[in-house]
Scaffold this motif. Sequence first.
Motif, mmCIF file in Angstrom:
data_model
loop_
_atom_site.group_PDB
_atom_site.id
_atom_site.type_symbol
_atom_site.label_atom_id
_atom_site.label_comp_id
_atom_site.label_asym_id
_atom_site.label_seq_id
_atom_site.Cartn_x
_atom_site.Cartn_y
_atom_site.Cartn_z
ATOM 1 N N ARG A 123 0.884 -1.392 -0.095
ATOM 2 C CA ARG A 123 0.015 -0.044 0.056
ATOM 3 C C ARG A 123 0.965 1.626 0.119
ATOM 4 N N VAL A 228 -13.853 -6.214 0.274
ATOM 5 C CA VAL A 228 -12.957 -5.765 -0.768
ATOM 6 C C VAL A 228 -11.929 -7.109 -0.962
ATOM 7 N N GLN A 236 -4.421 -1.347 -0.707
ATOM 8 C CA GLN A 236 -5.677 -0.674 -0.353
ATOM 9 C C GLN A 236 -5.394 0.001 0.957
ATOM 10 N N GLU A 248 -9.675 3.098 -0.811
ATOM 11 C CA GLU A 248 -9.267 2.765 -2.171
ATOM 12 C C GLU A 248 -8.576 1.515 -2.466
ATOM 13 N N VAL A 249 -8.115 1.013 -3.585
ATOM 14 C CA VAL A 249 -7.587 0.095 -4.238
ATOM 15 C C VAL A 249 -6.517 0.688 -5.172
ATOM 16 N N ARG A 259 -11.544 4.578 -5.804
ATOM 17 C CA ARG A 259 -11.831 5.080 -4.507
ATOM 18 C C ARG A 259 -13.151 5.547 -4.388
#
Length: 295
Positions: A123, A228, A236, A248-249, A259
Amino acid sequence: MPPIIRIGTRASALARRQTEIVSRFLHENGIGTEIIIIKTEGDADTGVPLHQVGGQGIFVRALDDAIIRGEIDCAVHSMKDIPAARPDGIRTAAVLARDPPYDYLAFEIPLEEISCIGTSSTRRKAQLLRYDQEFEIKELRGNIDTRIRKMRSGEYDAIMLAEAGLARMSIHLNGIRLPTVQFVPAPNQGTIAVVCRDAPETIEALEPLDHPATRQDTLIERAVMEEVGGGCFTPQGIYCQNGNLIAEVLSLDGGRFERMEEHVETIDDARKIGIELRERALDLILEAKAILGLN
């Protein structure tokens, strides 16, 4: 109520400090404690990326097993390390009031000269590359002291850390707090959780440590995370403050992301947002798994 609660912890200085915080709170409520160190496979394998040794959940598994075997009554974790899937009979009895949730960029050279940054988080790497594709991101693991030593020896121009860990250890480093709008934290970052067997007397002893507002925000984050999916390997960020959610991813290279920003009142609403975000970001999730060689 048990006369003495056996608290399990990892051996790292930060893990022990977090456990001491919990122990102190329990003593203030008239409950004795015994702290027991549990070694984990993740602590031994500090030379390889986390995704190759099982992800953050590897730090939790050994402590879960010790609870189930009856060797300890409860365990203290950085809540962000606790995976979505939990064993039967294990319960999160207390979520402490959240410490600063921010990422912190530590450095000792002029900010404009930074090019090589150390982090083990996919991330953080993706968010850094989204901010500036020219950064060189190098793998960095080990405890806080090890990371700082490597930065000061010149292996990295800067390192990324959780501000909460620095605060708990009373470590003051030159650097900058990164805004949550651009660097959305990991789910539950900055939060200490206490898990235990589903035993009424232990749960009753731990309940006074629970902070309802933090529990609600972190449960919203976990609900989104669970829907998710993607494991801890997919970049993420999921952060909720007083019901205001950013999720978000990102792609591993930070070049693309999905997002959502919503105000969330219920866990059911959080799950709906997680489902929608997964649908939007499914190609990014599958791509990350393929690149990292995961099933």
